[in-house]
Every structure is written in C-alpha cells, then in structure tokens.
Scaffold this motif. Structure first.
Motif, mmCIF file in Angstrom:
data_model
loop_
_atom_site.group_PDB
_atom_site.id
_atom_site.type_symbol
_atom_site.label_atom_id
_atom_site.label_comp_id
_atom_site.label_asym_id
_atom_site.label_seq_id
_atom_site.Cartn_x
_atom_site.Cartn_y
_atom_site.Cartn_z
ATOM 1 N N ARG A 285 40.273 34.281 3.777
ATOM 2 C CA ARG A 285 39.848 32.893 3.756
ATOM 3 C C ARG A 285 41.049 31.960 3.819
ATOM 4 N N PHE A 286 42.090 32.290 3.079
ATOM 5 C CA PHE A 286 43.288 31.449 3.078
ATOM 6 C C PHE A 286 43.851 31.310 4.496
ATOM 7 N N CYS A 287 43.955 32.438 5.198
ATOM 8 C CA CYS A 287 44.519 32.415 6.558
ATOM 9 C C CYS A 287 43.700 31.514 7.474
ATOM 10 N N ALA A 288 42.390 31.699 7.430
ATOM 11 C CA ALA A 288 41.523 30.932 8.324
ATOM 12 C C ALA A 288 41.602 29.443 7.988
ATOM 13 N N ASP A 289 41.614 29.134 6.687
ATOM 14 C CA ASP A 289 41.684 27.731 6.284
ATOM 15 C C ASP A 289 43.041 27.128 6.657
ATOM 16 N N TYR A 290 44.083 27.925 6.477
ATOM 17 C CA TYR A 290 45.435 27.441 6.814
ATOM 18 C C TYR A 290 45.510 27.118 8.298
ATOM 19 N N GLU A 291 44.971 28.013 9.097
ATOM 20 C CA GLU A 291 45.013 27.798 10.545
ATOM 21 C C GLU A 291 44.216 26.542 10.915
ATOM 22 N N ARG A 292 43.078 26.363 10.217
ATOM 23 C CA ARG A 292 42.254 25.206 10.538
ATOM 24 C C ARG A 292 42.998 23.911 10.211
#
Lengths: 460, 283
Positions: free
Chosen positions: A109-116
């Motif tokens: 989740r962190f990765c996806a949110d960071y990318e967003r």
C-alpha cells in the motif's frame, strides 16, 4: 500502521488506516531477512516478487518498488488495503514463525500511495496496439479489471463492459470509502484506460447487447467477470419489513450512490437508532461500521458461531470492536418483529451452541431450545452472503452452470464449455476475495491469449 | 450522455421525453424498463419504456413529477442531456395472440401500457382498454391507446371525462356483463392494481400487474425491490416487473413504497426552495 482514533473515525467516512510514513516503511522493509525460499511469493495469488519490492523500499527506491509490484499486480493500492495478507503472503512469512511477519500488505500500500503522490502512476502503462485480437470483458470488478489489464499487456484490444454507471464492481458499491477510498479505485481504472482498454458503462451484457452479438461484432473471446452480486436473505418472517436491508442495498446506497452525503446527493438511506447486522464476514463488518458512521446509536453484529469462526479479517473485527460495535455471538435471528406501520421494532433471536464439524470443517451451530430472546432494534441489515449473479449467464444458452448458478470453467484455461467464452472470479467460485478474483482474471487472460493464438495459427 | 431530442407536456406534471438510444431500442420488448441517472449526484430512476423504435433508435419515456428527481427531470428541456441510461431491464412480457385482452391503466401507467396494448393489437388480439385518471386534464396517451384498441372506456375521479369513479368499476361491470378476456393487464398506482386484481379474482380471470417497486441497481443486486408473490420473495427488477396480480402481496408492497417518504419529502422541499418552485410558466 497509524490509524484514525476510533472515536474520531466512527463519525467520518475517511480512510481508517493512515498508511506508513517513509521512515516507517523503510524500517519495516528492513525487517525482511530476504530469505532464499521466498515463501511469500508462493503465498500470493498473483505471484508478486515480494522480497524484491521490499528490498527496493529498504534502499529508498519507492517508485522502483511500485513498478516492481505492478509487473505482477496492476491494482496494488487496492490489494494493499483489502487483500487478506494474514492468510496469504504474511501467513507464510519466515519471520512469522517466531514473531510478527513482515507487514507486506502495508508496504504494498505504501508503494502504491507513494507513486500516486510523488510519481506518475500512468508512466509505465504500455498502451496496447490491439494487434493480438479483440476481447470483450464483462464486469469491471477485480476479475474484469485484472483480466482487461493483462490482455492489454499482451497486445489485445479490450472493451470492458459495466452495467452500473461506474467502474469497480464490488470495489465501488461494496467496500466502503473508509476502507478503500474511491479515488484509489478511480486511479487504478485510469491506469487500465491508459493501457488502451476502452470502458463502456451502462451496458448490461445479455440485455443491452447479447453475447452472440459481441461475437458477431468481431470479438475473438469474451470474459465473464460478473461477480456474486445476488444477495441471500435470511428466509425468516419479517424480512420484507421497512428497515430491513440486504447489505448489498445498504452499502450500494451509501458507497455507489453516496447516500452518506444525502441530500447533497439524491439517493437516500435510512438508518435507525439501533441496528442489527446479521453475519460475520467482511461485508457484515463494513455494514456495521457504515451504520455507525451514519449516526446509529448502537450497532450489534449477530453471528451464529463464535468469534473464532468469523470469516471477516481479524483486522476488520478489531476495527469494529474499537469503534464500539457490539457483538452478539452464538445467536441467530428467528423472526423480525413489526410495529403497526410495517417497520422493524425488534428481532427475535435464538442462542446457538457449536455442535459437530460440518463439511466446511467448522463446528455446526445448533439452536439451544427455549433460549429465544428479543433484540431491541429498528434496523436490520442482512449480510449473510451472496450468490453468483444469474442475470447474464442465463442469457447464454447451453452454458454449463453448477448447483448454485456458478459458471463452470476449465481450471487451467478459464474457458467455459462454450468455445471463446471464459469466466473467472466470484461468478465461478461464489463469493470470495478481491485477490482471488484478480488471480482468476489474470489466469483467464492467459487462457484467452492461448486460445486466440492457437485459433489464429500463431501457435505456442 | 443522452440528449433529449423531444419533450412534451402530456398533462400537468406528466411529461414525455425522447432520447436516441439505439442499443436499448434494438433489444427492448414490451414490459421492460430502463434506469436513468440525470447527473453525477442523481438517483437511479427506473422508468418503464413507453415506446421504442428499432428503426430510428428513439426511446420514449413518460414520467410523473412526484419527488425531487422526477421534478428535476421535468425541468430539463430539449437539447439538455441525461448522463446515464441503462436497459432494457426486467423480464419482457411473453406476448402471443389471444382472443381478447383488457388493459386497465391508471394515471401515468397508461404510458407503459401502450407498448403492451400495441403488441397485442399487432398480433390481432381484441384489445379493450380501460383508462382512468384523476381528471380529464390528466388523461394521457389517449390517441395512441385508441389507435391500438378495439374499444376504449374512460373514467375520471371527478367525472370530467367518461365514467365518474374508478376505472376498476368499469372492469367490474364488463365482467359482470359476461366479458371473459383471456387476460387482464393492470398498470397504474398500486391501489388500482390491487383493486383490479381483486375484481378479476372473483371471476377467475388471469391478471398481470406491472410493479413499480423502489430500486437501486435494477439488476438483481440489492433486493430493494423485493416483493412477495405467492408466498415467495421475488426481485421485481429481474423477475418482474410483471407478476400474477392474484398472487402479489400488495399490502406489503404498499408499505414498502413508504420506506423513504421522509427523505423524499425533505429532498423535494430543499430542491424547490433552491430553484424557486416550478418554472413551467417561464417556458
């Protein structure tokens, strides 16, 4: 992971879990021992390279980590939130044998949110040139979205049909905003669009256009991902009284139609002061917590077995408990009582005890004679499960169906008994998880690719 | 987006709109409905199809302004757009040639009756239509129904046109006089359909009613529209909207129609306060 405080979050629809900071993510990533056997990868239904993306986080390459996940999973922001990691990747984590497993879901989740927030999530989307063939994907829930994305990667022109006015299926109408913000569903759908997938909303395949017509229009194959949207009811007297909802109706009003913002939004939802939610799964937890946020004074989950048997994720049960949801376990509704105007004024239940194990391996609940009691409620939400939606499949003559109306497929290819018609997700398995549906969508995409390649003489 | 190509005032608060929806028109059959949503914040509104033309792709919908959403829909003009329309939904009526059918329609229910009467008429079935309204002004689809009916009887509550009283009283009289149609179809307000079914039950005449239950998705997912038919729970969006009128639990359905009365009232009042009331006179 940091969360909103229970007394605050129980009054708003914003996301409960706040996500890792960069520091927390790196610290958590550094707990991974990069064991050579990688049991977590085999525990993931879509085979994400978990140790590799965790290693990239540890090195501070958050965007690289996000790209690594997306090689195998096109919907990481969603999976990081709603996958039952505790029974999948995290359940088999080597660290978990002696202590806490790595929080793989939270890191995903962190990765996806960071990318967003910091990157361009659409940058790595390869636009399909459509040269491999044309495929119609029916249903834009997790199975359909994944199947469409995967087919686009393989060079297909994909048209994704959705009967509702918005994409996402259960991700949109079922899972509440506080557990899966709809902006995230939108984002993932944008990604799939940028891969060249065309989305057609408000098309009920089988009614607006038939499967035969789709083949005539030149689609080489069709994937049915229409889900398990048919709600069961309790089958007890009083279930049609005013104030009794299926969880599907209650959640669809609130999530898809945004009734929590009535009257700014036009769709109403009525919730009384004292609410009973019947069932013990994630949908029951979602319904109970939604009722609380809509202003119910007391919300009670009524479940016929004990806490240990509840099919909901432990995390969601704990969230509900923290927020003040009460649990009446080992109890089952017998009838719903009416006032003189046809509204709910109570629910009669009977206490249960656990008997012999049934076919599911869980101890079967049996009523305790004479133990009936009345729960003082004015609203009842029935969250006792759903069946495969029969609406489309019954318009396809000759399609092999199972006993509960589920579509029967070849396990390996995902193809039904009708050549060129594939299926996956809840329409095949009955109500299951988001990630299982995604896995099925992905497998079917490869089955479809093989089928079309063989038919076009491209061979394998 | 569906642009409104034509709009007609059929009666006070009853309006007709036409949109281009070729896919829906190609597949629509009598008895089916669509769900529309006007805009991003709108409700999903089920409306029975009043007419659909396969050749031109023109879909005709008729609605009565009752709550906020239908009132707002009534404010739209030709050239304005509706965001979403999905359909055709529901199970189509299996219409085959019979000797004689009686169509009992009340209020805005005349519009969805028209495609059924037309289908029977085209098959050579004798069609007797009984049309009821509150007043003469509220009678709609008069010419259309006359074109597809062998006989038409009218009733108004105030006697301003035809029989003074309920349309079901004409039905009762015809049956008492010995008329025995193969089928009675009743479409209109729930109390009217209930009354029609009670009359025909006495004479053992098969009766089909078309229910306008409260829906959300309209595809069998939510069960908001559930109705008890012959002791069994049915979803009227999928298994209906047509059911055997003698087996429908009307009392339960009438109670269920009141589920959101308070919210509907609030929404309408808030809307009317915002737009400054009816703007018909400005047109």
């Amino acid at each position: 992971m940091p969360k909103q405080q229970p007394d605050v979050r129980s009054k708003n629809f914003q996301e409960v879990a706040l996500g890792y900071t960069e520091e927390l993510a790196v610290a958590e990533a550094n707990r991974c021992i990069q064991c050579p056997k990688k049991p977590c990868v085999s525990g993931c239904p879509v085979g994400v390279d978990i140790p590799e993306f965790i290693d990239l986080i540890a090195k501070g390459d958050f965007l690289g980590a996000a790209r690594k996940i997306k090689e195998k999973n096109s919907l990481p922001a969603m999976c990081g939130r709603v996958c039952p990691q505790e029974t999948q990747c995290e359940a088999v984590c080597t660290l978990g044998k002696r202590g806490e497993p790595v929080a793989i879901g939270a890191l995903e989740r962190f990765c996806a949110d960071y990318e967003r927030m910091h990157g361009d999530p659409l940058s790595d989307a390869q636009r399909s040139d459509g040269s491999s063939g044309r495929v119609a994907v029916v249903g834009s829930g997790p199975a359909g979205l994944t199947c469409a994305s995967e087919l686009a990667k393989l060079g297909y022109k994909v048209v994704l049909f959705e009967s509702l006015h918005d994409t996402g299926g259960v991700l949109r109408y079922g899972i509440p905003e506080f557990r899966l913000p709809k902006a995230i569903v939108d984002e993932e759908v944008e990604y799939i669009k940028s891969q060249g997938v065309e989305i057609r909303l408000n098309v009920l395949v089988g009614a607006t256009v038939t499967v035969d017509e789709l083949f005539q229009e030149g689609f080489d194959a069709i994937f049915l991902g229409t889900g398990a949207g048919l709600p069961y009811f309790l089958g007890i007297p009083g279930e049609n009284l005013n104030g009794v909802y299926s969880a599907n109706e209650f959640l669809t009003r609130v999530n898809l139609m945004k009734a929590y913002r009535f009257p700014d939004y036009d769709t109403p939802v009525w919730v009384g002061k004292r609410v009973a939610v019947v069932g013990g799964g994630n949908v029951a937890m979602d319904s109970a917590r939604t009722a609380l946020r809509l202003g119910a004074e007391k919300v009670t989950v009524v479940y016929r077995r004990s806490r240990a048997e509840m099919p909901a994720r432990l995390e969601e049960i704990e969230n509900a408990e923290e927020e003040g949801i009460e649990f009446y376990l080992l109890a089952n509704p017998v009838r719903i009582l009416s006032d003189d105007k046809g509204w709910v004024k109570g629910m009669e239940c009977v206490r249960m005890e656990l008997g012999e194990e049934d076919s599911s391996g869980r101890r079967r609940p049996v009523p305790v004679p004479g133990s009936e009691f009345i729960l003082d409620v004015d609203t009842v939400i029935s969250a006792v499960g759903t069946d495969p939606n029969p609406l489309l499949v019954r318009t396809i003559p000759g399609l092999d169906l199972g006993r509960r109306g589920n579509v029967i497929i070849d396990e390996e290819t995902g193809m039904t008994n009708i050549p060129g018609v594939f299926a996956g997700g809840d329409i095949v398995t009955g109500s299951a998880t988001v990630i299982a549906a995604m896995g099925a969508g992905k497998a079917a995409a490869h089955g479809i690719d093989k089928y079309i390649s063989a038919r076009n003489g491209r061979g394998m | 987006m569906y642009r409104i190509l034509k709009k007609e005032m059929l009666a006070p608060k009853i309006k007709l709109i036409q949109v281009y929806a070729p896919e829906i028109c190609t597949h629509a059959r009598p008895g089916q409905f669509v769900i529309l949503r006007m805009h991003e914040k709108g409700e999903r509104i089920p409306l029975t199809i009043a007419d659909s033309d396969r050749d031109t792709g023109l879909l005709t919908l008729v609605f009565q302004e009752v709550g906020k959403s239908t009132t707002e829909l009534g404010m739209l003009s030709e050239g304005d757009s509706i965001l979403d329309i999905v359909g055709p939904l529901g199970t189509a009526r299996d219409i085959e040639k019979l000797d004689c059918v009686v169509c009992v329609a009340g209020g805005v229910g005349v519009a969805p009756m028209y495609p059924e009467a037309k289908a029977y008429h085209l098959l050579g079935t004798r069609v007797i239509s009984l049309i009821g309204a509150q007043t003469k002004d509220m009678l709609i689809f008069k010419d259309r129904m006359e074109k597809v009916s062998d006989e038409v009887y009218y009733s108004t509550d105030d006697g301003s046109f035809g029989h003074k009283g309920f349309v079901t009283e004409i039905l009762c009289k015809l049956l008492e006089d010995g008329l025995r149609p193969d089928e009675v179809i009743a479409i209109g307000p729930l109390p009217m359909m209930r009354a029609a079914a009670r009359v025909t039950e006495r004479f053992g005449v098969k009766t089909v009613v078309s229910l306008n239950a409260i829906m959300v998705d309209g595809t069998g997912m939510c069960g908001s529209c559930r109705v008890t038919v012959d002791g069994e729970v049915k979803f009227s969006c999928v298994e209906g909207p047509a059911f055997d009128g003698h087996k429908v639990d009307f009392d339960e359905l009438i109670a269920r129609q009141n589920r959101f009365l308070a919210e509907e009232k609030l929404a309408l009042e808030r809307y009317l306060a915002g737009v400054g009331g009816c703007k018909c006179h400005q047109k």
